[in-house]
Design an enzyme around this catalytic site. Sequence first.
Site, PDB file in Angstrom:
ATOM      1  N   GLU A  34     -48.992-106.475  28.966  1.00  0.00           N
ATOM      2  CA  GLU A  34     -50.199-107.307  29.063  1.00  0.00           C
ATOM      3  C   GLU A  34     -51.078-107.236  27.835  1.00  0.00           C
ATOM      4  O   GLU A  34     -51.996-108.026  27.681  1.00  0.00           O
ATOM      5  CB  GLU A  34     -51.012-106.956  30.309  1.00  0.00           C
ATOM      6  CG  GLU A  34     -51.682-105.596  30.287  1.00  0.00           C
ATOM      7  CD  GLU A  34     -50.753-104.497  30.743  1.00  0.00           C
ATOM      8  OE1 GLU A  34     -49.829-104.171  29.976  1.00  0.00           O
ATOM      9  OE2 GLU A  34     -50.955-103.954  31.828  1.00  0.00           O
ATOM     10  N   ASP A  47     -49.277-102.264  33.163  1.00  0.00           N
ATOM     11  CA  ASP A  47     -49.914-101.007  33.564  1.00  0.00           C
ATOM     12  C   ASP A  47     -49.470-100.568  34.958  1.00  0.00           C
ATOM     13  O   ASP A  47     -49.006-101.380  35.770  1.00  0.00           O
ATOM     14  CB  ASP A  47     -51.435-101.144  33.532  1.00  0.00           C
ATOM     15  CG  ASP A  47     -51.976-101.191  32.103  1.00  0.00           C
ATOM     16  OD1 ASP A  47     -51.208-100.864  31.183  1.00  0.00           O
ATOM     17  OD2 ASP A  47     -53.154-101.559  31.920  1.00  0.00           O
ATOM     18  N   ASP A  68     -51.180 -99.453  37.590  1.00  0.00           N
ATOM     19  CA  ASP A  68     -52.030 -99.601  38.765  1.00  0.00           C
ATOM     20  C   ASP A  68     -51.677-100.884  39.512  1.00  0.00           C
ATOM     21  O   ASP A  68     -50.748-101.603  39.148  1.00  0.00           O
ATOM     22  CB  ASP A  68     -53.510 -99.587  38.361  1.00  0.00           C
ATOM     23  CG  ASP A  68     -53.857-100.694  37.373  1.00  0.00           C
ATOM     24  OD1 ASP A  68     -52.956-101.483  37.014  1.00  0.00           O
ATOM     25  OD2 ASP A  68     -55.027-100.777  36.961  1.00  0.00           O
ATOM     26  N   GLU A  80     -53.269-103.653  39.699  1.00  0.00           N
ATOM     27  CA  GLU A  80     -53.483-104.840  38.872  1.00  0.00           C
ATOM     28  C   GLU A  80     -52.274-105.076  37.975  1.00  0.00           C
ATOM     29  O   GLU A  80     -51.808-106.203  37.811  1.00  0.00           O
ATOM     30  CB  GLU A  80     -54.743-104.666  38.035  1.00  0.00           C
ATOM     31  CG  GLU A  80     -55.433-105.950  37.647  1.00  0.00           C
ATOM     32  CD  GLU A  80     -56.117-106.640  38.825  1.00  0.00           C
ATOM     33  OE1 GLU A  80     -56.289-107.862  38.743  1.00  0.00           O
ATOM     34  OE2 GLU A  80     -56.458-105.967  39.797  1.00  0.00           O
ATOM     35  N   TYR A  84     -53.168 -92.845  30.904  1.00  0.00           N
ATOM     36  CA  TYR A  84     -53.738 -94.031  31.550  1.00  0.00           C
ATOM     37  C   TYR A  84     -55.122 -93.730  32.096  1.00  0.00           C
ATOM     38  O   TYR A  84     -55.341 -92.697  32.739  1.00  0.00           O
ATOM     39  CB  TYR A  84     -52.817 -94.514  32.664  1.00  0.00           C
ATOM     40  CG  TYR A  84     -53.158 -95.884  33.168  1.00  0.00           C
ATOM     41  CD1 TYR A  84     -53.212 -96.964  32.289  1.00  0.00           C
ATOM     42  CD2 TYR A  84     -53.432 -96.115  34.511  1.00  0.00           C
ATOM     43  CE1 TYR A  84     -53.526 -98.228  32.734  1.00  0.00           C
ATOM     44  CE2 TYR A  84     -53.745 -97.379  34.968  1.00  0.00           C
ATOM     45  CZ  TYR A  84     -53.795 -98.435  34.075  1.00  0.00           C
ATOM     46  OH  TYR A  84     -54.112 -99.696  34.515  1.00  0.00           O
ATOM     47  N   ARG A 126     -57.165 -95.634  34.181  1.00  0.00           N
ATOM     48  CA  ARG A 126     -57.602 -96.094  35.502  1.00  0.00           C
ATOM     49  C   ARG A 126     -56.907 -95.247  36.554  1.00  0.00           C
ATOM     50  O   ARG A 126     -55.791 -95.543  36.970  1.00  0.00           O
ATOM     51  CB  ARG A 126     -57.299 -97.577  35.693  1.00  0.00           C
ATOM     52  CG  ARG A 126     -58.131 -98.472  34.787  1.00  0.00           C
ATOM     53  CD  ARG A 126     -57.999 -99.942  35.131  1.00  0.00           C
ATOM     54  NE  ARG A 126     -58.744-100.754  34.187  1.00  0.00           N
ATOM     55  CZ  ARG A 126     -58.242-101.299  33.092  1.00  0.00           C
ATOM     56  NH1 ARG A 126     -56.963-101.100  32.800  1.00  0.00           N
ATOM     57  NH2 ARG A 126     -58.981-102.007  32.264  1.00  0.00           N
ATOM     58  N   HIS A 132     -51.112 -90.744  40.120  1.00  0.00           N
ATOM     59  CA  HIS A 132     -51.282 -90.727  38.670  1.00  0.00           C
ATOM     60  C   HIS A 132     -51.714 -89.344  38.197  1.00  0.00           C
ATOM     61  O   HIS A 132     -51.852 -88.410  38.973  1.00  0.00           O
ATOM     62  CB  HIS A 132     -52.331 -91.765  38.254  1.00  0.00           C
ATOM     63  CG  HIS A 132     -52.007 -93.151  38.699  1.00  0.00           C
ATOM     64  ND1 HIS A 132     -52.941 -94.145  38.693  1.00  0.00           N
ATOM     65  CD2 HIS A 132     -50.866 -93.705  39.167  1.00  0.00           C
ATOM     66  CE1 HIS A 132     -52.395 -95.271  39.140  1.00  0.00           C
ATOM     67  NE2 HIS A 132     -51.142 -95.025  39.432  1.00  0.00           N
TER      68      HIS A 132
END
Length: 914
Positions: free
Chosen positions: A40, A122, A124, A126, A402, A404, A449
């Site tokens: 992304e 990513d 997560d 999203e 990461y 988030r 995570h």
Amino acid sequence: MAKSKAKTSTTKAKTGKKPAYRAAKSPVATIGGSHLVIVESPTKAKKLQQYLGSGYVVIASVGHIRDLPPKNEKGVKQQVPGVDIENLTFEPTYVVDPEKKPLVAQIRKLAAAASDIWFATDLDREGEAIAWHLAELVNVDPTTAKRVVFNAITKQAVLEGFANPRPIDMDRVNAQQARRILDRIVGYPVSQVLWKKVGGGLSAGRVQSVATRIVVERDREIRAHVPDEKWNVCVRLTDAIAKATGMSESWNAFMSKLDERGKGATQKDQAAWLDSNGGFETDLIEIKGKKFDLSCTKDAPRDLSKGAVDAATAVGLQHVSADRTANLAGKGPAAFNVKVTGTLDPKARYKVTSVEGKREMSRPYPPFKTSTLQRAGGSLGLTADRTMRLAQQLYEAGWITYMRTDSLNLAPESIEAARGYLRTNFGAQYVPASPRYYENKTEGAQEAHEAIRPTDPSRDPSAAMRDLPEDQAKVYGLIWRCFMACQTADAEFERTTILFQRSDQDTGAVLRASGRVLVFDGFLRVNPRSADDAQLPKLKDGDTLAPFSIDAKQSFSSPPSRYTESSLIKFMEEEGIGRPSTYASIVRTIVDRNYVERRGTSLESTSLGEKVTDFLVKWFNDIIEIGYTREMEKELDDVAQRKMEWHEMLRDFWKKLAADLEQAIKADHVKAKMDPAPYVCPKCGSQTGYRFGKNGQFLSCVSYPDCVYAAPVDREGRPLLPERVNICSPENNQPMVMRTGRFGRFITSDLPPKPPKAKKKKKTKKQLAQEVASGVVAVAEPVEKKQFIINVDLKGKIKLPSVPPLLTDLNCPKCLTRKLNLRLGKRGPWLGCSGFPKCRGREAMGKLDETMQKTLEVALANHEAVNPRPAIFTMDDVPVKDGDNVVEFILPGGVQLLAIHPDSQVPTPIAKAG
């Protein structure tokens, strides 16, 4: 798992903007047989291309590539665009971002020529949803897709991820879809009700409205606070008895000094003075065997003056008196202020009766997760939103894991690397016997995570300052120090508590002093912060000391503190409102919407935010209630874990919301109401009232439109009247006035209002074409000169107008469409986008070649010579300087605004306008 039935619309959306994304030259001709990797972020794409080599082609989607449409297509009538509410299926219809259609075409061409496709977005929800949207666009079945995740963009982590691909997790995708649709079916219908009943352009949101409500309710709690009263008696002692009298004089002189802002010594200044002069503070804790507790509650206020006088006498003051004066702004016990005065008894002495010491241990904080990193960014002067953008850049550059995450887990290899670094650089005493592990106490935290940490602990903050931009290096230093400290040994302190009893008289006064001294710094060596309390001299039982200062002070309990960005995020996390990755955008949204404003570091609700919150609480209380919002987050987690079907969850929610919408649409318009105000109109003598406008609440004459008097009001409803100031206006040589606007106070010329401009009739296309054909050249009209304004900062200091910027021919490196302005700052010339604040792009002068730098410097010097900074003077011809205190320039006298006394109904002057 079966594919989602979400539709993709290919309808062209008309926009007047140039595409923000321009597709790069397609490498389709050379991709045959290669692997296509879709991510992304362009920065992430460059890193992966470097690690994967020439056998892979990496392309970035630049975030989400399709979404629910912002409005209905022509001929389509849906209550919520892109969501089928009418049939209660809640099936979404997605559209490709019009600006990204060239990019979509490029990705499809690459996908058609590639041997296989990898989705490395990513990790997560999203990122999972972006991977699914991309798979839909290139016709890849999510159950057979090659989905790659990695916690850090390092070569080892990336290669391990590509060695272990998995399918796209449709449960997590559905949880993200449910959240997106849930926010949409709240935002669109409720916002439309707000437009009709409160004001145009307003918006509501499932989480943003709750966040606004939290701030509003805290502000109201502060305004409603009635304090309790308590007295504290502070006695400052010294063991240098012969110097006590001189120290008393020096201390009084030190405390009477004011700085250039009119403020006295800070607590830090006082502590430094005491330490350098051999003094320390003690508190009265006991009189004649009874605990000293001189206080009263708001429910039972009483006069404590005599008790305060007795306590001051007992500790060593003579000729003590108490001056009690009324405080009209105070509530409860605070309605009276009491000041105790007296002279120090030179014979007063105290003996040490007890010295106790004990060892204390202090543990480090856990490593950062998303919410704590956002909160810690405030220590660097960064908003949560800015902190997260910088962390995103660090992640994409391979410096941190990461960002988030709500996990506190750490990879074993990262812990060992940290312990090795500590042992090598600080010594074995800084490494605890066993590694530290942390548990997340936040309910609903996702532990899959890792916590946020450096990818390579050996890259310390000094390396970051050398290799990264300044703000990125600061955030990296914050993350590195927190991670390294969490694996470092405890800090050790020696706490000492000493008791003193008055020995020259049998008053029974007992004082207590406590201090803490750092013995072993431990984790503070890595992550420093204020470690020591007051320094106490070495004392033993029986030692005699003398007081050199005694203060008996009245104090009142404080209301709850206003929320800061950090404390609001902490509260939302504790209550399970929203997700950590959304906190920064939630705060940004409620500030941008003018529901909440920043006052220094505090967040303060506006009158607009209060009106919107009151309306939503009245008609949608069950939806924007904290407990219900928390329950919705749990249901979304259940969807991600396949414990709940997402369509059913949405149907249940919509039934509740639809009933509220039906009732709310029948409500009266907020602007139609006028609340009575206790003021007389200064123009016509009529009663005034509070109305609600686009900028919030204001005072208006009830005789409107016959009388057009209006005035802004403060948070308490008091009118903010313009004050004449002793500054000469360069426009009419008259005293300027201070006003209050949306962005705070400012000083402007007192000019009559300008007549409304006559509306110009627009020329038709045919008329314009005729003018062009006949050779008519339009003459540019002169630019209208703006009214002269002097800004006033939050501290009441004047900020004189600066020289207007010089517009250059250089393009902004961020937006690429606007030119750069050249200004002279404290550190020299600097370049910033002329589109500020919409674009905050900047260019460093040092990056330009020497010839260009010299050219710009000469041009700027000529520009400033032609456009000098205006000289401002008082009405007495005294120059006004930057940083002058505006209070010094307020002129006395002026027009009074009368308040009607609630008992007599007799107008009474309450304020003046210059």
